[in-house]
Design an enzyme around this catalytic site. Structure first.
Site, PDB file in Angstrom:
ATOM      1  N   ARG A 155      26.550  44.311 -24.212  1.00  0.00           N
ATOM      2  CA  ARG A 155      25.596  44.312 -25.215  1.00  0.00           C
ATOM      3  C   ARG A 155      25.245  42.688 -25.327  1.00  0.00           C
ATOM      4  O   ARG A 155      26.237  41.931 -25.108  1.00  0.00           O
ATOM      5  CB  ARG A 155      26.100  44.887 -26.546  1.00  0.00           C
ATOM      6  N   LYS A 187      30.434  41.623 -30.526  1.00  0.00           N
ATOM      7  CA  LYS A 187      31.781  42.169 -30.972  1.00  0.00           C
ATOM      8  C   LYS A 187      32.714  41.021 -31.495  1.00  0.00           C
ATOM      9  O   LYS A 187      32.302  39.884 -31.499  1.00  0.00           O
ATOM     10  CB  LYS A 187      32.601  42.735 -29.747  1.00  0.00           C
ATOM     11  N   TYR A 206      30.408  41.601 -35.589  1.00  0.00           N
ATOM     12  CA  TYR A 206      31.287  42.764 -35.977  1.00  0.00           C
ATOM     13  C   TYR A 206      32.761  41.976 -35.854  1.00  0.00           C
ATOM     14  O   TYR A 206      33.049  41.081 -35.039  1.00  0.00           O
ATOM     15  CB  TYR A 206      31.423  43.609 -35.168  1.00  0.00           C
ATOM     16  N   HIS A 243      35.849  43.665 -38.014  1.00  0.00           N
ATOM     17  CA  HIS A 243      36.739  44.519 -38.121  1.00  0.00           C
ATOM     18  C   HIS A 243      38.203  43.835 -38.358  1.00  0.00           C
ATOM     19  O   HIS A 243      39.152  44.096 -37.833  1.00  0.00           O
ATOM     20  CB  HIS A 243      36.886  45.423 -37.012  1.00  0.00           C
ATOM     21  N   GLU A 263      29.726  44.770 -40.347  1.00  0.00           N
ATOM     22  CA  GLU A 263      30.244  46.273 -40.704  1.00  0.00           C
ATOM     23  C   GLU A 263      30.290  46.186 -42.534  1.00  0.00           C
ATOM     24  O   GLU A 263      30.551  47.065 -42.797  1.00  0.00           O
ATOM     25  CB  GLU A 263      31.546  46.617 -40.045  1.00  0.00           C
ATOM     26  N   ASP A 280      34.549  67.141 -44.320  1.00  0.00           N
ATOM     27  CA  ASP A 280      34.403  65.953 -45.026  1.00  0.00           C
ATOM     28  C   ASP A 280      35.130  66.269 -46.574  1.00  0.00           C
ATOM     29  O   ASP A 280      35.047  67.426 -46.906  1.00  0.00           O
ATOM     30  CB  ASP A 280      33.026  65.818 -45.060  1.00  0.00           C
ATOM     31  N   LEU A 289      35.431  56.629 -42.002  1.00  0.00           N
ATOM     32  CA  LEU A 289      35.357  54.996 -42.265  1.00  0.00           C
ATOM     33  C   LEU A 289      35.856  54.674 -43.817  1.00  0.00           C
ATOM     34  O   LEU A 289      35.011  55.407 -44.517  1.00  0.00           O
ATOM     35  CB  LEU A 289      34.049  54.496 -41.839  1.00  0.00           C
ATOM     36  N   ASP A 330      38.587  51.054 -33.966  1.00  0.00           N
ATOM     37  CA  ASP A 330      38.208  49.450 -34.172  1.00  0.00           C
ATOM     38  C   ASP A 330      38.641  49.272 -35.363  1.00  0.00           C
ATOM     39  O   ASP A 330      38.867  48.026 -36.051  1.00  0.00           O
ATOM     40  CB  ASP A 330      36.948  48.834 -33.765  1.00  0.00           C
ATOM     41  N   ASN A 354      34.814  49.726 -28.105  1.00  0.00           N
ATOM     42  CA  ASN A 354      33.344  49.279 -28.041  1.00  0.00           C
ATOM     43  C   ASN A 354      32.662  50.290 -27.508  1.00  0.00           C
ATOM     44  O   ASN A 354      31.929  50.043 -26.212  1.00  0.00           O
ATOM     45  CB  ASN A 354      33.338  47.958 -27.604  1.00  0.00           C
ATOM     46  N   MET A 355      32.664  51.487 -27.787  1.00  0.00           N
ATOM     47  CA  MET A 355      31.979  52.645 -27.098  1.00  0.00           C
ATOM     48  C   MET A 355      30.581  52.448 -26.849  1.00  0.00           C
ATOM     49  O   MET A 355      29.936  52.541 -25.763  1.00  0.00           O
ATOM     50  CB  MET A 355      32.271  53.970 -28.055  1.00  0.00           C
TER      51      MET A 355
END
Length: 372
Positions: A15, A75, A94, A96, A118, A198, A240, A270, A300-301
């Site tokens: 990316r 990333k 990002y 994380h 994020e 959930d 998350l 991540d 990092n799918m």
């Protein structure tokens, strides 16, 4: 403002943080944009495409970082990039940090002002810069999970939709948020027998209505997770807590009792992962075995589908990039409370409480950082 876009250096990360359209928008607003040579090739964007919109093509990472007032990335930086941090740099990417103590320490030591995609919040709630990649990762999780279930990939040899006279695979999705919802969508499309868990009963009602009885729903608790996982061929973890480490929902003991050759895809890796035993892997070596199950934990799918991911991400980030470049970070954050929630570090201090708890650092408020 001088905005720089370095080439991503994570394993198989294709990316890029700005498209030529983004360069044009910044240039029209009077900003200077530098893009490292080759940064967009993996996403199908050439240096000439950037140059045509007025970007400067930087020869290497060091010069691209050094020339910037603001670095825009995809990333989180890795160790080889920590040396580029400095106190007068604005970093927008990002991060994380809850799962990255070394990166946290490097940013604090350098005094860098870092805003994390994020943890930016939307004006009406939600996480608008996490959502597009969660959509990609969610949809991809069902696809890679189905691929990993085949015998040569280490799985049990189960075809997800089955064929007439055989049962489809049992797919369990933990979490009905953006990533989980997209995982459910593709798993249903593949013909799987899908169960989603959930803690939000209203969300389960919405999913039940959306799929009109084609999926099963269950309130998430340790007993229901255990029952679902023991019956599962594929488990997708998509839980998350914004900014914080993901909760461990599946224990190693539970994994040891799952079907041999079952597959666990951890979208939350991540953020530390929601399966016990999860550890980040790469696209080059995506899986490993725990007991007799296969873990897929690529951090990092979305990087595997960069032409889709780059467009989806930059569609969401560009309004914020433009605001930061035009107003400066303090004014931009003061004008947008949701963007202000993205601030994670400034002047050697941490401004995110969840990250502070995870990494053991004291924190200050965003308001305090803005008043300095």
């Amino acid at each position: 403002m001088k905005v720089s876009v370095p080439k991503e250096v994570k394993n198989n990360e294709f990316r890029v943080a700005l498209t030529p359209a983004g360069v044009r928008a910044l240039m029209l607003s009077g900003h200077e944009v530098t893009v490292e040579t080759g940064a967009g090739i993996g996403s199908g964007i050439s240096d000439e495409d950037y140059r045509a919109e007025g970007a400067i093509i930087g020869a290497d990472a060091a010069s691209v970082w050094a020339s910037a007032d603001m670095v825009v990335k995809v990333k989180e930086p890795i160790a080889s990039e920590y040396g580029y941090f400095r106190s007068d740099l604005l970093l927008f990417t990002y991060l994380h940090l809850a799962a990255e103590p070394e990166l946290t320490e490097a940013l604090l030591q350098a005094g860098t002002t870092a805003i994390a995609y994020e943890t930016v919040e939307g004006r009406t709630g939600g996480l608008p810069l996490l959502a597009p990649m969660s959509e990609v990762a969610g949809r991809l999780s069902a696809i890679v999970g189905a691929a990993t279930l085949i015998k040569p990939a280490g799985g049990m040899g189960q075809l997800v939709p089955g064929v007439p006279g055989t049962r489809p695979a049992s797919v369990v999705v933990l979490g009905g948020g953006v990533a989980g919802t997209n995982a459910v969508s593709v798993a249903v499309g593949l013909g799987a027998d899908v169960t989603v868990l959930d803690t939000n009963l209203q969300r389960l009602k919405e999913l039940d209505a959306l799929y009109a009885g084609r999926i099963k729903t269950a309130a998430s608790n340790s007993l229901e997770i255990e029952k679902a996982c023991l019956n599962a061929d594929l488990v997708i973890g998509s839980v998350l807590i914004p900014g914080a480490k993901a909760p461990k929902l599946v224990s190693l003991d539970l994994v040891s009792r799952m079907k041999p050759g079952s597959v666990l895809v951890d979208i939350a890796v991540d953020q530390g992962g929601c399966f016990e035993g999860s550890k980040p892997t790469t696209h080059a070596d995506p899986t490993y075995t725990v007991h007799e199950s296969v873990y897929y934990c690529v951090a990092n799918m979305p990087g595997a589908v960069p032409q889709t991911s780059t467009m989806a991400l930059t569609n969401a980030t560009m309004p914020y990039v433009s605001a930061l470049a035009s107003k400066g970070w303090k004014e931009a954050l003061a004008a947008d409370a949701g963007l202000a929630q993205g601030l994670n570090t400034h002047g050697g201090k941490l401004t995110n409480d969840a990250v502070g708890i995870a990494t053991g650092h004291d924190t200050i408020s965003v308001a305090s950082a803005l008043s300095e």
